[in-house]
Scaffold this active site. Structure first.
Site, PDB file in Angstrom:
ATOM      1  N   HIS A  40     -23.103   6.605  -7.120  1.00 53.18           N
ATOM      2  CA  HIS A  40     -22.754   5.622  -8.152  1.00 53.18           C
ATOM      3  C   HIS A  40     -21.763   6.226  -9.161  1.00 53.18           C
ATOM      4  CE1 HIS A  40     -26.969   4.114  -7.120  1.00 53.18           C
ATOM      5  NE2 HIS A  40     -26.226   3.041  -6.912  1.00 53.18           N
ATOM      6  N   SER A 189     -30.440   5.181  -3.474  1.00 47.24           N
ATOM      7  CA  SER A 189     -31.576   5.101  -4.410  1.00 47.24           C
ATOM      8  C   SER A 189     -32.886   5.098  -3.639  1.00 47.24           C
ATOM      9  CB  SER A 189     -31.476   3.824  -5.236  1.00 47.24           C
ATOM     10  OG  SER A 189     -30.209   3.726  -5.842  1.00 47.24           O
TER      11      SER A 189
END
Ligand code: AMP
Length: 284
Positions: A40, A189
């Site tokens: 990210h 994630s």
């Protein structure tokens, strides 16, 4: 270090966006579902290179989860995310509430005809309808000049690029290369949900893709041969299911008859109950 601005409501985002527009700042946007990692942050960095102020959204979008337990188990850690964004130089973080994004009367959806068929779309009915709808809403709210999406979710990236073209969103999509752990595992994630054994097994996915890429570089162009090279790493592993493994053309996402420099190997496995996506471009 300037503090990353927290924008917890649509109203607060809208007033920040009009202020930025008034000053003529170029807005960069990185939509995420939070529980951030280096993948990210690489998108935030790219956004900063292409804009003046980067807005990141963290929104675990309920309409893209076809499995309620996956939604419930999705990892969350807002204080940690905000600290990471501050360090990465994001300007603001938009944290909308699901009930404000979707009123109880919501009935408008963005749905593409072809690109969502197959791969993630086939295995997760309605998933991409949720993605394209929420991304449209976020584009309308944030009004970015550029938005960055990761190649990690390659089918999603192509869907967003198609949608921006079709619906004439006045912004440019920038592709962020897939970021991996030092051992090769694609950052996600969801990786925190892997126990030690599953984490070891998950490594076979990137190993298989690297081997297929090496075979392509060495001259192999037959997709079925390239698939078998990768499958050697993935078959016969207990509690590891290959959901799909395909050589596709990057434009239309159709299975390739012959692998070329515009092809990509796309794969998803489920290991220890966790769905893991990966892909690799085939280039000589
Ligand atoms: P997510 O929070 O999983 O919805 O992802 C938000 C954005 O980050 C999407 O554009 C993803 O493609 C991107 N992304 C997630 N993991 C990676 C990674 N390992 N490398 C690059 N981009 C990623």
């Amino acid at each position: 270090m300037p503090q990353v601005k927290s924008l917890p409501t649509i109203t607060s985002l809208r007033s920040e966006v009009s202020e930025l527009r008034r000053t003529g700042a170029r807005i960069g946007f990185v939509p995420t579902m939070g529980y951030l990692h280096e993948g990210h942050l690489s998108l935030v960095e790219l956004s900063r290179q292409h804009s003046d102020k980067t807005i990141v959204s963290i929104f675990v979008n309920p309409t893209q989860f076809n499995n309620p337990s996956d939604l419930e188990k999705y990892p969350r850690d807002l204080p940690r995310d905000c600290a990471m964004l501050e360090k990465a130089g994001a300007f603001a973080v938009f944290l909308p509430d699901a009930s404000k994004m979707y009123s109880k009367n919501h009935e408008t959806w963005v749905d593409l005809a072809k690109l969502p068929q197959g791969y993630e779309g086939a295995d997760r009915p309605g998933h991409f309808r949720g993605v394209s709808t929420v991304v449209s809403m976020l584009f309308n709210l944030v009004q970015p000049d550029i938005a960055v999406f990761g190649e990690k979710d390659f089918q999603q990236l192509r869907i967003i690029e198609r949608m921006v073209d079709d619906l004439k969103f006045p912004l440019k999509i920038i592709r962020g290369p897939l970021v991996r752990e030092p051992d090769g595992l694609a950052m996600s994630s969801r990786n925190v949900r892997l126990d030690r054994t599953s984490r070891m097994k998950a490594l076979h996915l990137s190993k298989g893709l690297f081997a297929a890429q090496a075979a392509y570089r060495a001259g192999e162009s037959d997709p079925s041969q390239l698939r078998s090279v990768a499958m050697k790493f993935l078959s016969g592993i207990e509690a590891l299911e290959v959901n799909y493994l395909e050589v596709i053309d990057e434009e239309h996402l159709m299975p390739a008859h012959t692998a070329t420099n515009g092809s990509r190997m796309l794969a998803t496995v489920t290991v220890g109950g966790v769905r893991l996506l990966d892909n690799i471009p085939l280039r000589r």
